[in-house]
Design a protein around this motif. Structure first.
Motif, short mmCIF file in Angstrom:
data_model
loop_
_atom_site.label_atom_id
_atom_site.label_comp_id
_atom_site.label_asym_id
_atom_site.label_seq_id
_atom_site.Cartn_x
_atom_site.Cartn_y
_atom_site.Cartn_z
N ARG A 184 91.40 11.23 46.55
CA ARG A 184 91.13 11.60 45.16
C ARG A 184 89.63 11.68 44.89
O ARG A 184 89.17 12.59 44.20
CB ARG A 184 91.79 10.59 44.23
N TYR A 185 88.88 10.72 45.43
CA TYR A 185 87.44 10.69 45.21
C TYR A 185 86.72 10.16 46.45
O TYR A 185 87.30 9.44 47.26
CB TYR A 185 87.06 9.76 44.03
N VAL A 187 83.23 7.84 47.12
CA VAL A 187 82.26 6.98 46.43
C VAL A 187 80.89 7.31 46.99
O VAL A 187 80.66 7.20 48.20
CB VAL A 187 82.58 5.49 46.65
N LEU A 200 81.66 8.58 41.42
CA LEU A 200 82.82 9.17 42.07
C LEU A 200 82.74 10.69 41.99
O LEU A 200 82.49 11.24 40.92
CB LEU A 200 84.12 8.69 41.42
N LEU A 201 82.97 11.34 43.13
CA LEU A 201 83.02 12.80 43.19
C LEU A 201 84.34 13.22 43.80
O LEU A 201 84.82 12.62 44.77
CB LEU A 201 81.88 13.35 44.04
N SER A 202 84.93 14.27 43.25
CA SER A 202 86.18 14.80 43.81
C SER A 202 85.87 15.70 45.00
O SER A 202 84.93 16.49 44.95
CB SER A 202 86.93 15.60 42.74
N TRP A 205 85.16 19.43 44.54
CA TRP A 205 83.85 19.95 44.16
C TRP A 205 82.93 20.11 45.36
O TRP A 205 81.77 20.46 45.21
CB TRP A 205 83.20 19.01 43.14
N TYR A 231 80.25 3.89 38.81
CA TYR A 231 81.49 3.34 39.34
C TYR A 231 81.29 1.89 39.77
O TYR A 231 80.34 1.56 40.47
CB TYR A 231 81.95 4.17 40.54
N VAL A 237 90.21 2.15 39.21
CA VAL A 237 89.90 3.41 38.54
C VAL A 237 91.06 3.74 37.60
O VAL A 237 92.19 3.94 38.04
CB VAL A 237 89.71 4.56 39.56
N GLU A 242 88.68 8.36 34.67
CA GLU A 242 88.75 9.73 35.17
C GLU A 242 88.41 10.74 34.08
O GLU A 242 87.74 11.76 34.34
CB GLU A 242 90.15 10.00 35.74
N ILE A 245 84.70 10.89 33.93
CA ILE A 245 84.12 11.56 35.10
C ILE A 245 84.22 13.07 34.96
O ILE A 245 83.23 13.80 35.11
CB ILE A 245 84.83 11.10 36.39
N TYR A 246 85.41 13.55 34.63
CA TYR A 246 85.62 15.00 34.54
C TYR A 246 84.88 15.61 33.35
O TYR A 246 84.43 16.75 33.40
CB TYR A 246 87.11 15.31 34.49
#
Length: 256
Positions: A184-185, A187, A200-202, A205, A231, A237, A242, A245-246
């Motif tokens: 999902r992410y 770190v 956190l980055l998906s 992206w 984070y 989480v 979330e 983050i988005y």
């Protein structure tokens, strides 16, 4: 439930008839960003062997006891296709293991696990009838997407996150969803000029990993990364996290 990769590597594994060992690495594929195998340290039980097991065979996870229950017995694992300790897991070996254990081959289809969004068993009898590795896929072996999480994560000398305007930080950990086993992410510990914080980055992206340069480009600039919520690895989480983050990265929400 979302699980940290670093935490999973502290877990023990139990077969139906006793302890297997502990997790020492996690293998994922960098095309669909899903956990494909846990690598087991069997201690003195199977010396010289690399034991890899698919999440398909996980029956239950006890986070409190840091224990994973596998739906296999020790004898079936002992008799599985052999992978030498220092050898990579080739696509051919993956096919052999899928046939032996009855795992559906995740690389056959566009979904996260081939034809579904979660790992599934087809049984060792039916697995012989599932799609096998083609000659073209063998020829593409140098582009095999199976990778070690331990290889990717680390410190400033390891794999770097490259924003559109320069180096943004490095990967410290992975956050994994325990039903689909999708990542999902990641770190990321940012560089000092971006606050030196964890964010956190998906993987959605991220662009293709540059294995030669040990870098992972992301379509984000310094401003968005600097303004991203921090984070805390000691906290779970939540959906509220979330949302933030988005919203900060102005990305479409995967749950909508």
């Amino acid at each position: 439930m979302l699980l940290k990769g670093n935490l999973l590597e502290k877990f023990r594994l139990d077969a139906k008839d006793g302890e297997l060992g502990k997790i020492k690495d996690l293998y994922f594929d960098d095309k669909k960003w899903a956990l494909r195998y846990v690598v087991v340290d069997t201690r003195k039980w199977l010396p010289g062997r690399k034991v890899v097991l698919s999440p398909t065979g996980i029956k239950e996870i006890n986070v409190g006891d840091q224990l994973v229950y596998m739906d296999n017995d020790k004898e079936s694992i002992r008799n599985a296709p052999t992978i030498e300790e220092e050898a990579p897991v080739s696509l051919q070996k993956e096919q052999e293991m899928a046939n032996y254990y009855g795992w559906f081959p995740y690389w056959k289809g566009d979904s996260l696990w081939g034809t579904t969004g979660a790992p599934e068993m087809v049984g060792p009898d039916l697995s012989q009838e599932t799609p096998t590795v083609t000659e073209n896929e063998f020829n593409e072996e140098p582009n095999h997407h199976l990778r070690s999480m331990n290889e990717i994560k680390g410190d400033e000398a390891g794999y770097q996150i490259e924003a559109v305007d320069g180096r943004a930080g490095f990967i410290e950990d992975f956050i994994i969803e325990d039903q689909s086993w999708g990542i999902r992410y990641v770190v990321v510990k940012t560089v000092e000029k971006l606050g030196g914080k964890r964010i956190l980055l998906s993987p959605d992206w991220m662009e293709t990993i540059d294995w030669g340069k040990k870098s992972i480009p992301v379509d984000l600039d310094y401003k968005r990364i600097q303004d991203a919520p921090e984070y805390d690895p000691e906290q779970p989480v939540t959906r509220d996290d979330e949302e933030k983050i988005y919203q900060a990265f102005q990305k479409p929400k995967y749950w909508q």
